[in-house]
Design a protein around this motif. Sequence first.
Motif, PDB file in Angstrom:
ATOM      1  N   ALA A 108      48.649   2.004 -18.607  1.00 58.37           N
ATOM      2  CA  ALA A 108      49.844   2.483 -19.301  1.00 58.37           C
ATOM      3  C   ALA A 108      49.830   4.004 -19.361  1.00 58.37           C
ATOM      4  CB  ALA A 108      49.912   1.899 -20.711  1.00 58.37           C
ATOM      5  N   SER A 109      50.970   4.622 -19.110  1.00 60.52           N
ATOM      6  CA  SER A 109      51.033   6.086 -19.148  1.00 60.52           C
ATOM      7  C   SER A 109      50.817   6.609 -20.561  1.00 60.52           C
ATOM      8  CB  SER A 109      52.359   6.582 -18.583  1.00 60.52           C
ATOM      9  OG  SER A 109      53.438   6.018 -19.302  1.00 60.52           O
ATOM     10  N   SER A 110      51.012   5.757 -21.564  1.00 60.46           N
ATOM     11  CA  SER A 110      50.792   6.163 -22.958  1.00 60.46           C
ATOM     12  C   SER A 110      49.310   6.232 -23.308  1.00 60.46           C
ATOM     13  CB  SER A 110      51.470   5.164 -23.904  1.00 60.46           C
ATOM     14  OG  SER A 110      50.805   3.909 -23.845  1.00 60.46           O
ATOM     15  N   GLY A 111      48.473   5.623 -22.490  1.00 60.83           N
ATOM     16  CA  GLY A 111      47.043   5.583 -22.790  1.00 60.83           C
ATOM     17  C   GLY A 111      46.647   4.407 -23.656  1.00 60.83           C
ATOM     18  N   ARG A 112      47.603   3.650 -24.108  1.00 60.17           N
ATOM     19  CA  ARG A 112      47.311   2.478 -24.944  1.00 60.17           C
ATOM     20  C   ARG A 112      47.229   1.243 -24.050  1.00 60.17           C
ATOM     21  NH1 ARG A 112      47.134   3.798 -30.158  1.00 60.17           N
ATOM     22  NH2 ARG A 112      48.305   5.621 -30.772  1.00 60.17           N
ATOM     23  N   ASN A 113      46.046   0.970 -23.620  1.00 59.13           N
ATOM     24  CA  ASN A 113      45.798  -0.119 -22.686  1.00 59.13           C
ATOM     25  C   ASN A 113      44.901  -1.156 -23.344  1.00 59.13           C
ATOM     26  OD1 ASN A 113      46.978   1.199 -20.219  1.00 59.13           O
ATOM     27  ND2 ASN A 113      45.445   2.713 -20.787  1.00 59.13           N
ATOM     28  N   LYS A 114      45.463  -1.926 -24.231  1.00 60.30           N
ATOM     29  CA  LYS A 114      44.649  -2.863 -25.007  1.00 60.30           C
ATOM     30  C   LYS A 114      43.878  -3.841 -24.132  1.00 60.30           C
ATOM     31  CE  LYS A 114      47.162  -2.425 -29.285  1.00 60.30           C
ATOM     32  NZ  LYS A 114      47.853  -3.061 -30.374  1.00 60.30           N
ATOM     33  N   TRP A 117      40.546  -2.531 -23.110  1.00 63.31           N
ATOM     34  CA  TRP A 117      39.527  -2.425 -24.159  1.00 63.31           C
ATOM     35  C   TRP A 117      38.460  -3.515 -24.018  1.00 63.31           C
ATOM     36  CZ3 TRP A 117      42.924  -1.478 -29.134  1.00 63.31           C
ATOM     37  CH2 TRP A 117      43.567  -0.257 -29.005  1.00 63.31           C
ATOM     38  N   ILE A 118      38.829  -4.631 -23.369  1.00 60.99           N
ATOM     39  CA  ILE A 118      37.878  -5.730 -23.163  1.00 60.99           C
ATOM     40  C   ILE A 118      36.627  -5.222 -22.459  1.00 60.99           C
ATOM     41  CG2 ILE A 118      37.504  -7.888 -21.873  1.00 60.99           C
ATOM     42  CD1 ILE A 118      40.536  -8.446 -22.305  1.00 60.99           C
ATOM     43  N   SER A 119      36.810  -4.302 -21.531  1.00 58.74           N
ATOM     44  CA  SER A 119      35.646  -3.759 -20.819  1.00 58.74           C
ATOM     45  C   SER A 119      35.240  -2.379 -21.320  1.00 58.74           C
ATOM     46  CB  SER A 119      35.929  -3.691 -19.323  1.00 58.74           C
ATOM     47  OG  SER A 119      36.949  -2.761 -19.061  1.00 58.74           O
ATOM     48  N   THR A 120      36.204  -1.622 -21.815  1.00 60.74           N
ATOM     49  CA  THR A 120      35.920  -0.236 -22.199  1.00 60.74           C
ATOM     50  C   THR A 120      35.050  -0.139 -23.450  1.00 60.74           C
ATOM     51  OG1 THR A 120      38.001   0.467 -21.218  1.00 60.74           O
ATOM     52  CG2 THR A 120      36.987   1.973 -22.772  1.00 60.74           C
ATOM     53  N   LEU A 121      35.378  -0.882 -24.479  1.00 61.40           N
ATOM     54  CA  LEU A 121      34.616  -0.771 -25.726  1.00 61.40           C
ATOM     55  C   LEU A 121      33.161  -1.214 -25.574  1.00 61.40           C
ATOM     56  CD1 LEU A 121      37.369  -1.772 -28.322  1.00 61.40           C
ATOM     57  CD2 LEU A 121      36.625   0.516 -27.611  1.00 61.40           C
ATOM     58  N   PRO A 122      32.883  -2.345 -24.919  1.00 56.68           N
ATOM     59  CA  PRO A 122      31.466  -2.683 -24.699  1.00 56.68           C
ATOM     60  C   PRO A 122      30.749  -1.643 -23.824  1.00 56.68           C
ATOM     61  CG  PRO A 122      32.835  -4.616 -24.333  1.00 56.68           C
ATOM     62  CD  PRO A 122      33.765  -3.440 -24.504  1.00 56.68           C
ATOM     63  N   ALA A 123      31.458  -1.056 -22.857  1.00 60.33           N
ATOM     64  CA  ALA A 123      30.843  -0.021 -22.017  1.00 60.33           C
ATOM     65  C   ALA A 123      30.451   1.187 -22.860  1.00 60.33           C
ATOM     66  CB  ALA A 123      31.799   0.391 -20.896  1.00 60.33           C
ATOM     67  N   TYR A 124      31.308   1.574 -23.802  1.00 60.22           N
ATOM     68  CA  TYR A 124      30.962   2.674 -24.701  1.00 60.22           C
ATOM     69  C   TYR A 124      29.708   2.327 -25.515  1.00 60.22           C
ATOM     70  CZ  TYR A 124      35.631   4.726 -23.899  1.00 60.22           C
ATOM     71  OH  TYR A 124      36.755   5.285 -23.344  1.00 60.22           O
ATOM     72  N   GLY A 125      29.631   1.088 -25.964  1.00 59.44           N
ATOM     73  CA  GLY A 125      28.443   0.653 -26.701  1.00 59.44           C
ATOM     74  C   GLY A 125      27.182   0.796 -25.868  1.00 59.44           C
ATOM     75  N   CYS A 126      27.258   0.423 -24.601  1.00 57.85           N
ATOM     76  CA  CYS A 126      26.103   0.559 -23.702  1.00 57.85           C
ATOM     77  C   CYS A 126      25.701   2.021 -23.554  1.00 57.85           C
ATOM     78  CB  CYS A 126      26.431  -0.032 -22.335  1.00 57.85           C
ATOM     79  SG  CYS A 126      26.725  -1.803 -22.337  1.00 57.85           S
ATOM     80  N   LEU A 127      26.685   2.898 -23.416  1.00 56.87           N
ATOM     81  CA  LEU A 127      26.384   4.327 -23.289  1.00 56.87           C
ATOM     82  C   LEU A 127      25.755   4.877 -24.566  1.00 56.87           C
ATOM     83  CD1 LEU A 127      29.543   5.603 -21.384  1.00 56.87           C
ATOM     84  CD2 LEU A 127      27.236   5.248 -20.462  1.00 56.87           C
ATOM     85  N   ILE A 128      26.214   4.401 -25.703  1.00 60.77           N
ATOM     86  CA  ILE A 128      25.626   4.854 -26.975  1.00 60.77           C
ATOM     87  C   ILE A 128      24.161   4.447 -27.053  1.00 60.77           C
ATOM     88  CG2 ILE A 128      25.683   4.481 -29.476  1.00 60.77           C
ATOM     89  CD1 ILE A 128      28.805   4.425 -29.178  1.00 60.77           C
ATOM     90  N   VAL A 129      23.842   3.217 -26.635  1.00 58.54           N
ATOM     91  CA  VAL A 129      22.443   2.767 -26.626  1.00 58.54           C
ATOM     92  C   VAL A 129      21.606   3.696 -25.752  1.00 58.54           C
ATOM     93  CG1 VAL A 129      20.890   0.933 -25.830  1.00 58.54           C
ATOM     94  CG2 VAL A 129      22.935   0.346 -27.147  1.00 58.54           C
ATOM     95  N   LEU A 130      22.106   4.006 -24.562  1.00 54.14           N
ATOM     96  CA  LEU A 130      21.359   4.889 -23.662  1.00 54.14           C
ATOM     97  C   LEU A 130      21.220   6.292 -24.241  1.00 54.14           C
ATOM     98  CD1 LEU A 130      22.840   3.754 -20.222  1.00 54.14           C
ATOM     99  CD2 LEU A 130      20.637   3.111 -21.234  1.00 54.14           C
ATOM    100  N   MET A 131      22.276   6.793 -24.886  1.00 59.77           N
ATOM    101  CA  MET A 131      22.204   8.123 -25.508  1.00 59.77           C
ATOM    102  C   MET A 131      21.176   8.167 -26.627  1.00 59.77           C
ATOM    103  SD  MET A 131      26.067   9.522 -25.851  1.00 59.77           S
ATOM    104  CE  MET A 131      27.215   9.282 -24.530  1.00 59.77           C
ATOM    105  N   VAL A 132      21.172   7.125 -27.452  1.00 62.68           N
ATOM    106  CA  VAL A 132      20.226   7.070 -28.577  1.00 62.68           C
ATOM    107  C   VAL A 132      18.789   7.086 -28.057  1.00 62.68           C
ATOM    108  CG1 VAL A 132      19.359   5.523 -30.390  1.00 62.68           C
ATOM    109  CG2 VAL A 132      21.811   6.006 -30.218  1.00 62.68           C
TER     110      VAL A 132
END
Length: 142
Positions: A108-114, A117-132
Amino acid sequence: MGLFDATRITVAFTVVYSTALFLQIVTKQRVIIQHKNSNKPFDRYTSPSLRHVDRLVGNMIEWALVFLPLLWCLAVCDRLDTVAVRSSWMYVFCRAVYVILVMVHGVASSGRNKMLWISTLPAYGCLIVLMVKAVPLLWVET
């Protein structure tokens, strides 16, 4: 766990990224042919199909610059434990799912691509684990 695991994960990520690049090339060629057949001028920046695949490839590049250094920092410092390896594999899986979701649902051009989120939010979680795991290794444990 170590360099071999990091290498396997990197190759798997490269396959996912290469798939996104392949889809971008195929989509671009398809859109160019459609424009030639309709006698319309080709402008990649106004094509919704190309916006989706361009955004897909751009997003893969943006986040590769976060993921790969974290993975290799842990591998080179011999701190790529089971949690980091599993988080890294999960990240690659989430990126593969992201490729599928973008191709099916677009961006979506608005950036709201719900749906994404199915893949994006868990991916962010994985990156946070690696950062920690990686950040303290470099600045606290020296």
